[in-house]
Every structure is written in structure tokens, then in C-alpha cells.
Design a protein around this motif. Structure first.
Motif, short mmCIF file in Angstrom:
data_model
loop_
_atom_site.label_atom_id
_atom_site.label_comp_id
_atom_site.label_asym_id
_atom_site.label_seq_id
_atom_site.Cartn_x
_atom_site.Cartn_y
_atom_site.Cartn_z
N VAL A 124 -4.74 -5.07 6.02
CA VAL A 124 -4.87 -3.91 5.14
C VAL A 124 -5.01 -2.69 6.02
O VAL A 124 -5.96 -2.59 6.78
N HIS B 164 -6.26 2.61 -4.25
CA HIS B 164 -6.02 1.19 -4.54
C HIS B 164 -4.84 0.66 -3.74
O HIS B 164 -4.02 1.41 -3.26
N GLY B 165 -4.77 -0.65 -3.67
CA GLY B 165 -3.62 -1.34 -3.11
C GLY B 165 -3.29 -2.50 -4.03
O GLY B 165 -4.03 -2.80 -4.98
N ASP C 150 0.80 -1.23 0.00
CA ASP C 150 0.00 0.00 0.00
C ASP C 150 0.83 1.28 0.00
O ASP C 150 0.35 2.33 0.40
N ARG D 32 -9.44 0.20 -2.68
CA ARG D 32 -9.62 0.28 -1.23
C ARG D 32 -11.12 0.35 -0.97
O ARG D 32 -11.85 1.04 -1.64
#
Length: 186
Positions: free
Chosen positions: A185, A102-103, A71, A164
Motif C-alpha cells: 500500500v 480510501h483505496g 489506489d 487509508r
């Protein structure tokens, strides 16, 4: 034969039970509006995942599957260097990622004794549960019987871009229902 003492104790208990059931409406629901709202809030959601890299040799990490959530740009660069070091003939680079939205999830199959193994997403959707636990399904492909393979140690992997959403854990599960790992996360 007929025990009057026993029936004298049982009848009042049954009557109390019947009165309680009738006074609650019999359905167990508080009312149509709140019950419908709570069911809507508890539904899982889905977000789209997209494979951005697949490789057959992603570097020695270990014998078992592994899952890593990426991330930040520094972690992305370390992953790019690792992939380039292990697959110099695969010039693909990971695209730039906006880590605010986003990741990346890096999924490793683990050590394999021959060529012919690969990974792909079983579905391009990540199932996000209301409790914050997300699930991504992968298909692990093995060489078919009779397929000619090379006796070379490989470490198949894939990298997927995931939006995400409301999840704080992401589990990767294979097509046989086994959990490969769960990544935190942040």
C-alpha cells in the motif's frame, strides 16, 4: 554429602541476583506512566472495510488466490473493464472512490472447477498493527456436499473499499488461517 566449596560459590551469586531484583523494583517496569503510554501506542487499531462488488467470474488470473491494492483512478477503470468483460450480465459498477482517503482491495479466490464458490468478508474490520501491517479476513464459501453445481470454470472475487490508515502492507487471510496474499500500500 554437603559440599562446602560449592555452596561458598553459589551463595554470593544468589545474593547478587537478589540485590539486583530488589533494586529494580521487581516488576521490570520503568514506572507507571511510560509503561502505560507505550502499551497504548502499541495497540492495534481497526478500520472499517466495505464490500462494493462481489462476483462469481472475475476473469482468468490464475489458479491461486491473489490480492491487489488499487489506489488510483486509472487502475480502478482497468478493474471495472475487466469485471464488465467477464460478467456482462452483472451491470453493477464500482462507485467512485476518493483515493486520497480510501483505496480498494481486489481479492481473487482463484480458478474453481464448478459454480457454487463465493467470497465475503469474515469481519468488516481491518486490523492495523503498530508495525504498519494490516490484516483483512475473508470467508471462502464452497458448495455444500450434495449441492448441484455446474461444471464451469469460475473465478470468484470481491472488491472492498478500505480507508487509508497507518499501514503499508495489507494481508488477506481466510477463515482457515491461510494467507492469500499481501499487497503493498503506497
Amino acid at each position: 554429602m554437603f559440599n562446602t566449596r560449592k555452596s561458598q560459590r553459589t551463595l554470593p551469586a544468589l545474593a547478587a541476583l537478589l540485590v539486583a531484583a530488589c533494586s529494580s523494583g521487581g516488576s521490570g517496569a520503568a514506572g507507571p506512566e511510560p509503561a502505560a503510554e507505550s502499551r497504548e501506542a502499541a495497540k492495534p487499531t481497526r478500520v472499517a472495510a466495505r464490500v462494493i462488488y462481489k462476483g462469481t467470474d472475475c476473469g482468468a488470473r490464475g489458479p491461486s488466490p491473489a490480492v491487489t491494492w488499487i489506489d488510483d483512478p486509472g487502475a480502478r477503470e482497468r478493474l471495472v473493464r475487466r469485471l464488465e468483460d467477464n460478467a456482462p450480465d452483472e451491470p453493477e459498477d464500482l462507485p467512485a472512490i476518493d483515493f486520497r482517503s480510501h483505496g480498494l482491495v481486489f481479492i481473487e479466490m482463484g480458478r474453481r472447477a464448478t459454480t457454487g464458490y463465493s467470497l465475503e468478508l469474515a469481519t468488516p474490520r481491518v486490523l492495523v498493527q503498530p508495525d504498519g501491517h494490516a490484516r483483512l479476513e475473508v470467508s471462502a464459501h464452497r458448495p455444500s456436499a450434495g449441492t448441484v453445481t455446474s461444471p464451469t470454470i469460475t473465478y470468484p472475487c470481491l472488491v472492498a473499499r478500505v480507508p487509508r490508515a497507518d499501514f503499508d502492507r495489507l494481508s488477506v487471510v481466510d477463515d482457515e488461517g491461510r494467507t492469500w496474499g499481501t499487497a503493498r500500500v503506497d
